[in-house]
Design a protein around this motif. Structure first.
Motif, mmCIF file in Angstrom:
data_model
loop_
_atom_site.group_PDB
_atom_site.id
_atom_site.type_symbol
_atom_site.label_atom_id
_atom_site.label_comp_id
_atom_site.label_asym_id
_atom_site.label_seq_id
_atom_site.Cartn_x
_atom_site.Cartn_y
_atom_site.Cartn_z
ATOM 1 N N LEU A 20 5.692 1.191 -3.426
ATOM 2 C CA LEU A 20 6.702 0.354 -2.767
ATOM 3 C C LEU A 20 6.094 -0.952 -2.263
ATOM 4 N N LYS A 21 4.881 -0.868 -1.719
ATOM 5 C CA LYS A 21 4.209 -2.071 -1.228
ATOM 6 C C LYS A 21 3.915 -3.035 -2.359
ATOM 7 N N SER A 22 3.478 -2.531 -3.504
ATOM 8 C CA SER A 22 3.195 -3.410 -4.643
ATOM 9 C C SER A 22 4.476 -4.046 -5.164
ATOM 10 N N LEU A 23 5.592 -3.312 -5.167
ATOM 11 C CA LEU A 23 6.877 -3.894 -5.586
ATOM 12 C C LEU A 23 7.318 -5.000 -4.626
ATOM 13 N N MET A 24 7.130 -4.777 -3.329
ATOM 14 C CA MET A 24 7.519 -5.805 -2.351
ATOM 15 C C MET A 24 6.662 -7.055 -2.506
ATOM 16 N N LEU A 25 5.362 -6.875 -2.735
ATOM 17 C CA LEU A 25 4.484 -8.032 -2.931
ATOM 18 C C LEU A 25 4.845 -8.800 -4.197
ATOM 19 N N ASN A 27 7.811 -8.962 -5.605
ATOM 20 C CA ASN A 27 9.077 -9.644 -5.327
ATOM 21 C C ASN A 27 8.842 -10.880 -4.461
ATOM 22 N N ALA A 28 7.973 -10.779 -3.471
ATOM 23 C CA ALA A 28 7.679 -11.916 -2.593
ATOM 24 C C ALA A 28 6.989 -13.033 -3.358
#
Length: 187
Positions: A20-25, A27-28
């Motif tokens: 989830l953290k890698s997906l958020m990064l 996307n950012a």
């Protein structure tokens, strides 16, 4: 729900958290690239609107000099505006700092200063603790200076003279005052 009325939180596996953290990064980073491209296009559009293209090959020397003078005047006006804005911003920042300090004072919260780390040995620490306990238990009156009271009669024996008598002698002019009073020219 349990008997106490609180919800149990579901545990998320570490692998899922990392995913989830890698997906958020990701996307950012996409959003940052998009914002940067939008800023670049906006900058180019504004530059095209405000700065016309110059064709300096067909201009004479006087026309080029007048154009340079015009550009210098524009630069000076922009610098003056920039300076005014910087002064306003700094003034507003100072005012904001003062107001926040007043708010903190009213709330009773104070800014704590940044403390430096000091290395103290155990012996020095014990000595400091022993010294502070010694200082607090000392008799404070033992360090006061003793003052002798003088008789009030001695203070009252000062002679009072009439100041109007012997004004010339007291002033140190030794008769020169008479020359000024009579209007006689000085010798």
């Amino acid at each position: 729900m349990t008997l106490t009325g609180t919800w149990k939180r579901a545990k998320i596996p570490i692998a899922r958290k990392i995913h989830l953290k890698s997906l958020m990064l990701a996307n950012a980073s996409k959003k940052l690239e998009k914002e940067k491209s939008e800023r670049d296009t906006e900058k180019n559009r504004v530059l095209k609107e405000t700065v016309p293209e110059l064709n300096t090959s067909s201009l004479s020397i006087q026309e080029l000099q007048s154009m340079c003078k015009k550009f210098h005047q524009m630069i000076d006006s922009v610098d003056a505006e920039r300076y005014d804005v910087e002064v306003k911003v700094s003034k507003n920042a100072r005012e904001i700092d003062n107001l926040t300090q007043k708010v903190l004072d009213l709330k009773g919260k104070f800014k704590r200063p940044t403390l430096r780390r000091v290395r103290v040995s155990a012996d020095e620490m014990l000595g400091a603790i022993a010294e502070t306990t010694y200082k607090t238990s000392m008799d404070l009156r033992s360090h006061l200076k003793s003052v002798k009271k003088e008789d009030e009669k001695e203070h009252k024996q000062v002679e009072v003279h009439d100041w109007r008598k012997n004004v010339e002698a007291m002033s140190g002019m030794e008769g020169r005052k008479k020359k000024f009073d009579t209007g006689a020219p000085p010798q």
